[in-house]
Scaffold this active site. Structure first.
Site, PDB file in Angstrom:
ATOM      1  N   ASP A  13      37.165  42.630  34.187  1.00 46.18           N
ATOM      2  CA  ASP A  13      38.059  43.394  35.059  1.00 46.18           C
ATOM      3  C   ASP A  13      37.367  43.958  36.295  1.00 46.18           C
ATOM      4  O   ASP A  13      37.772  44.997  36.823  1.00 46.18           O
ATOM      5  CB  ASP A  13      38.747  44.537  34.278  1.00 46.18           C
ATOM      6  CG  ASP A  13      39.530  44.019  33.095  1.00 46.18           C
ATOM      7  OD1 ASP A  13      40.012  42.880  33.164  1.00 46.18           O
ATOM      8  OD2 ASP A  13      39.649  44.760  32.096  1.00 46.18           O
ATOM      9  N   LYS A  16      37.629  40.030  39.825  1.00 47.24           N
ATOM     10  CA  LYS A  16      37.338  38.614  40.089  1.00 47.24           C
ATOM     11  C   LYS A  16      38.520  37.915  40.764  1.00 47.24           C
ATOM     12  O   LYS A  16      38.351  37.165  41.720  1.00 47.24           O
ATOM     13  CB  LYS A  16      36.986  37.879  38.770  1.00 47.24           C
ATOM     14  CG  LYS A  16      35.745  38.455  38.094  1.00 47.24           C
ATOM     15  CD  LYS A  16      35.491  37.833  36.745  1.00 47.24           C
ATOM     16  CE  LYS A  16      36.486  38.185  35.675  1.00 47.24           C
ATOM     17  NZ  LYS A  16      36.476  39.587  35.217  1.00 47.24           N
ATOM     18  N   GLY A  40      42.915  38.548  32.591  1.00 46.34           N
ATOM     19  CA  GLY A  40      44.028  38.981  33.437  1.00 46.34           C
ATOM     20  C   GLY A  40      43.440  39.200  34.814  1.00 46.34           C
ATOM     21  O   GLY A  40      42.699  40.154  35.022  1.00 46.34           O
ATOM     22  N   HIS A  41      43.690  38.280  35.730  1.00 38.15           N
ATOM     23  CA  HIS A  41      43.089  38.355  37.059  1.00 38.15           C
ATOM     24  C   HIS A  41      44.168  38.724  38.076  1.00 38.15           C
ATOM     25  O   HIS A  41      45.136  37.987  38.259  1.00 38.15           O
ATOM     26  CB  HIS A  41      42.432  37.018  37.415  1.00 38.15           C
ATOM     27  CG  HIS A  41      41.241  36.707  36.547  1.00 38.15           C
ATOM     28  ND1 HIS A  41      40.451  35.597  36.711  1.00 38.15           N
ATOM     29  CD2 HIS A  41      40.691  37.404  35.512  1.00 38.15           C
ATOM     30  CE1 HIS A  41      39.479  35.628  35.811  1.00 38.15           C
ATOM     31  NE2 HIS A  41      39.616  36.695  35.070  1.00 38.15           N
ATOM     32  N   GLN A 222      36.239  37.276  31.957  1.00 30.53           N
ATOM     33  CA  GLN A 222      35.517  38.323  31.229  1.00 30.53           C
ATOM     34  C   GLN A 222      34.284  38.743  32.052  1.00 30.53           C
ATOM     35  O   GLN A 222      34.335  38.682  33.266  1.00 30.53           O
ATOM     36  CB  GLN A 222      35.110  37.868  29.820  1.00 30.53           C
ATOM     37  CG  GLN A 222      36.274  37.706  28.849  1.00 30.53           C
ATOM     38  CD  GLN A 222      37.097  36.445  29.067  1.00 30.53           C
ATOM     39  OE1 GLN A 222      36.578  35.349  29.042  1.00 30.53           O
ATOM     40  NE2 GLN A 222      38.381  36.602  29.272  1.00 30.53           N
TER      41      GLN A 222
HETATM   42  P1  GDP Z   1      39.579  40.733  37.019  1.00 25.15           P
HETATM   43  O1  GDP Z   1      39.926  40.521  35.595  1.00 25.15           O
HETATM   44  O2  GDP Z   1      38.106  40.764  37.238  1.00 25.15           O
HETATM   45  O3  GDP Z   1      40.265  39.784  37.954  1.00 25.15           O
HETATM   46  O4  GDP Z   1      40.093  42.197  37.373  1.00 25.15           O
HETATM   47  P2  GDP Z   1      41.538  42.808  36.994  1.00 25.15           P
HETATM   48  O5  GDP Z   1      42.559  42.202  37.863  1.00 25.15           O
HETATM   49  O6  GDP Z   1      41.760  42.779  35.536  1.00 25.15           O
HETATM   50  O7  GDP Z   1      41.300  44.338  37.329  1.00 25.15           O
HETATM   51  C1  GDP Z   1      40.947  44.771  38.593  1.00 25.15           C
HETATM   52  C2  GDP Z   1      42.020  45.763  39.058  1.00 25.15           C
HETATM   53  O8  GDP Z   1      41.543  46.459  40.194  1.00 25.15           O
HETATM   54  C3  GDP Z   1      43.293  45.091  39.515  1.00 25.15           C
HETATM   55  O9  GDP Z   1      44.380  45.940  39.249  1.00 25.15           O
HETATM   56  C4  GDP Z   1      43.090  44.925  41.011  1.00 25.15           C
HETATM   57  O10 GDP Z   1      44.305  44.866  41.731  1.00 25.15           O
HETATM   58  C5  GDP Z   1      42.348  46.177  41.337  1.00 25.15           C
HETATM   59  N1  GDP Z   1      41.387  46.098  42.440  1.00 25.15           N
HETATM   60  C6  GDP Z   1      40.597  45.074  42.817  1.00 25.15           C
HETATM   61  N2  GDP Z   1      39.774  45.460  43.810  1.00 25.15           N
HETATM   62  C7  GDP Z   1      40.064  46.744  44.070  1.00 25.15           C
HETATM   63  C8  GDP Z   1      39.522  47.713  44.985  1.00 25.15           C
HETATM   64  O11 GDP Z   1      38.594  47.466  45.722  1.00 25.15           O
HETATM   65  N3  GDP Z   1      40.069  48.974  44.927  1.00 25.15           N
HETATM   66  C9  GDP Z   1      41.078  49.303  44.081  1.00 25.15           C
HETATM   67  N4  GDP Z   1      41.534  50.544  44.111  1.00 25.15           N
HETATM   68  N5  GDP Z   1      41.607  48.407  43.225  1.00 25.15           N
HETATM   69  C10 GDP Z   1      41.087  47.166  43.202  1.00 25.15           C
HETATM   70  P1  IMO Z   2      39.039  39.401  32.539  1.00 20.20           P
HETATM   71  O1  IMO Z   2      38.814  37.936  32.824  1.00 20.20           O
HETATM   72  C1  IMO Z   2      38.161  42.815  29.998  1.00 20.20           C
HETATM   73  C2  IMO Z   2      37.545  42.025  25.740  1.00 20.20           C
HETATM   74  C3  IMO Z   2      38.580  42.535  24.776  1.00 20.20           C
HETATM   75  C4  IMO Z   2      37.733  42.737  23.539  1.00 20.20           C
HETATM   76  C5  IMO Z   2      36.745  41.586  23.611  1.00 20.20           C
HETATM   77  C6  IMO Z   2      37.155  40.367  22.792  1.00 20.20           C
HETATM   78  O2  IMO Z   2      40.379  39.889  32.927  1.00 20.20           O
HETATM   79  O3  IMO Z   2      37.918  40.212  33.088  1.00 20.20           O
HETATM   80  P2  IMO Z   2      39.035  38.507  22.953  1.00 20.20           P
HETATM   81  O4  IMO Z   2      40.482  38.582  23.301  1.00 20.20           O
HETATM   82  O5  IMO Z   2      38.240  37.651  23.861  1.00 20.20           O
HETATM   83  O6  IMO Z   2      38.835  38.169  21.508  1.00 20.20           O
HETATM   84  O7  IMO Z   2      38.486  40.013  23.102  1.00 20.20           O
HETATM   85  O8  IMO Z   2      36.671  41.215  24.979  1.00 20.20           O
HETATM   86  N1  IMO Z   2      38.090  41.169  26.828  1.00 20.20           N
HETATM   87  C7  IMO Z   2      38.201  41.556  28.100  1.00 20.20           C
HETATM   88  N2  IMO Z   2      37.968  42.749  28.664  1.00 20.20           N
HETATM   89  N3  IMO Z   2      38.559  41.776  30.764  1.00 20.20           N
HETATM   90  C8  IMO Z   2      38.778  40.568  30.194  1.00 20.20           C
HETATM   91  O9  IMO Z   2      39.028  39.466  30.918  1.00 20.20           O
HETATM   92  C9  IMO Z   2      38.649  40.431  28.808  1.00 20.20           C
HETATM   93  N4  IMO Z   2      38.812  39.408  27.934  1.00 20.20           N
HETATM   94  C10 IMO Z   2      38.453  39.870  26.732  1.00 20.20           C
HETATM   95  O10 IMO Z   2      39.163  43.719  25.224  1.00 20.20           O
HETATM   96  O11 IMO Z   2      36.995  43.928  23.671  1.00 20.20           O
HETATM   97 MG    MG Z   3      41.105  41.399  34.101  1.00 20.58          MG
END
Ligand code: GDP
Ligand code: IMO
Ligand code: MG
Length: 422
Positions: A13, A16, A40-41, A222
């Site tokens: 998270d 990415k 979840g991207h 991840q």
């Molecule tokens: P990923 O899994 O690495 O793609 O990240 P996620 O999408 O799960 O979580 C990142 C969260 O931070 C999302 O809700 C993005 O919209 C948000 N986000 C990304 N970059 C920024 C930033 O620079 N500032 C803020 N406030 N939110 C951001």
């Molecule tokens: P992105 O790509 C954050 C965590 C879960 C759990 C552990 C194992 O959005 O960054 P799993 O479902 O793989 O068996 O879970 O890994 N986890 C993540 N945490 N971002 C993710 O993906 C994750 N994918 C799995 O919360 O602790």
């Molecule tokens: Mg994510």
């Protein structure tokens, strides 16, 4: 040409999705190499927020080909829903999305097994997203999994039934309620849907692209601290989330790897169980979660929050061979008067160390912090030239400690809220 790799250096998270979308116009191909619907991207532009789970984050760029690589575990049901959500944006998904025949299939019993395995762990549960990731990779490694290419086989249903029977043999001892005929019908319908897409030998495709001069961006899911080998085992996911995983998950040789973009939040978060040395349990952590809107993109669970952890980042940089750092969510730290940076850990015997101890899970670690003055102004719309000095100082401090340049600073979720540093 080379394959550049973008991956998370923390517990996922990091942002990415946003950055892959920002960088995608520079690339001919974006390819996912591991993970599956646990990811979840999030991408944001034109006032719309999109969350992708299995589809690469280059999908909104018309000229970019998107590949789901062999290292991915693909759930056809989630895939169908994801495509359905994209339908209204008139994207060319049927022509610019390619799926490896060697990607592993997640079938409904994998999700049931995930639930059963987590329940059996009781208080030691991993906090899995319950998307069937662990059980499907277990079947892959156990040499009994189904692959995307199998859906084209005339006896796919037999193969499916064989695997389901193996799973039922385990599940018969577990108390779970589910409606199998419904799950099976939903799965087979989604498999039919999947057949409309380009199911390819992605390793040939990608190497051909490289030969013809194309640029490829490998999109990690991840983060390195959730890696099956190097993460905080057993609180990890079941795939290789590190640079080496891009080679096995796409079929590209190590000599083809170019830049390695290591992405991190200006602080730390983790969702699910497992060690988190700098975790905040107080009001500061609560404020960070609220300001950063730190709730899981896949499960909606609140993310645990804490200060940046340099020993952990240094470890991830080492394992991945990171060549450029991308710092996300700098804007979230605007609310703090003082910003803390963990530079070392103190172990139970009083030793100070910069290394991640083997016993990260059971050992009580005390983070040792350096404090810096916060910038305390909103960063919306800010350019590199008018960055507050405290933010520049924070960046310089991290660059000195981590010995890798920070080339992108993100100041908001939108595509445009991105500073590319000169
Ligand atoms: P990923 O899994 O690495 O793609 O990240 P996620 O999408 O799960 O979580 C990142 C969260 O931070 C999302 O809700 C993005 O919209 C948000 N986000 C990304 N970059 C920024 C930033 O620079 N500032 C803020 N406030 N939110 C951001
Ligand atoms: P992105 O790509 C954050 C965590 C879960 C759990 C552990 C194992 O959005 O960054 P799993 O479902 O793989 O068996 O879970 O890994 N986890 C993540 N945490 N971002 C993710 O993906 C994750 N994918 C799995 O919360 O602790
Ligand atoms: Mg994510």
């Amino acid at each position: 040409m080379k394959v550049d790799v973008l991956l998370g250096l923390q517990w996922g998270d990091e942002g990415k999705g946003k950055i892959v979308d920002v960088l995608a116009p520079k690339y001919d191909v974006v390819a996912r190499f591991q993970g599956g619907p646990n990811a979840g991207h999030t991408l944001e532009f034109d006032g719309i927020k999109h969350v992708l789970h299995q589809i690469p984050s280059g999908i909104f760029r018309a000229k970019t080909k998107n590949v789901i690589g062999n290292g991915v575990v693909l759930d056809p049901i989630v895939f169908k829903t994801e495509i359905g959500k994209l339908e209204k944006f008139n994207l060319e998904v049927r022509s610019n999305l390619y799926i490896s025949k060697k990607a592993t299939l997640i079938i409904p019993t994998h999700r049931l097994l995930d639930q059963a395995q987590e329940a059996a762990k009781g208080i030691n549960k991993i906090g899995s997203t319950l998307k069937g990731i662990g059980p499907s990779y277990q079947d892959k490694i156990g040499r009994q999994g189904l692959r995307v290419g199998d859906v084209l086989s005339p006896n796919f249903k037999e193969k499916f039934k064989k695997l389901v029977d193996l799973h039922f043999d385990i599940l018969k001892n577990v108390e779970l309620t589910y409606n199998w005929p419904e799950l099976e019908a939903q799965f087979l319908d989604a498999v039919d849907f999947l057949k409309q897409f380009k199911l390819i030998d992605s390793e040939y495709f990608l190497n051909q692209e490289l030969k013809s001069g194309a640029t490829i961006l490998a999109e990690g899911a991840q983060g390195s601290l959730l890696d099956i080998d190097f993460g905080s085992y057993p609180f990890v996911t079941s795939s290789s989330t590190v640079t080496a995983g891009a080679c096995t998950g796409l079929g590209v040789a190590p000599s083809h790897i170019g830049e390695v973009y290591g992405i991190f939040k200006a602080y730390s978060t983790r969702v699910g169980s497992g060690p988190f040395p700098t975790e905040l349990f107080d009001e500061e952590g609560e404020r960070m979660r609220k300001e950063g809107n730190e709730f899981g993109s896949t499960t909606g669970r609140p993310r645990r929050c804490g200060w940046i952890d340099l020993p952990a980042l240094k470890y991830s940089i080492m394992i991945n061979g990171v060549t450029q750092l991308l710092m996300m969510k700098a804007d979230v730290l605007s609310i703090f008067q003082t910003i803390k940076i963990c530079t070392k850990y103190q172990l139970i015997d009083g030793t100070l160390t910069e290394f991640l101890p083997y016993e990260l899970v059971n050992e009580k670690i005390i983070p040792i912090y350096t404090e810096m003055k916060g910038w305390q102004i909103p960063l919306t719309g800010i350019k590199e030239e008018n960055m507050p000095v405290e933010l520049s100082d924070y960046i310089s401090f991290l660059e000195r400690e981590l010995q890798v340049p920070i080339t992108i600073v993100s100041t908001g979720p939108d595509r445009t809220q991105t500073i590319i540093r000169k």
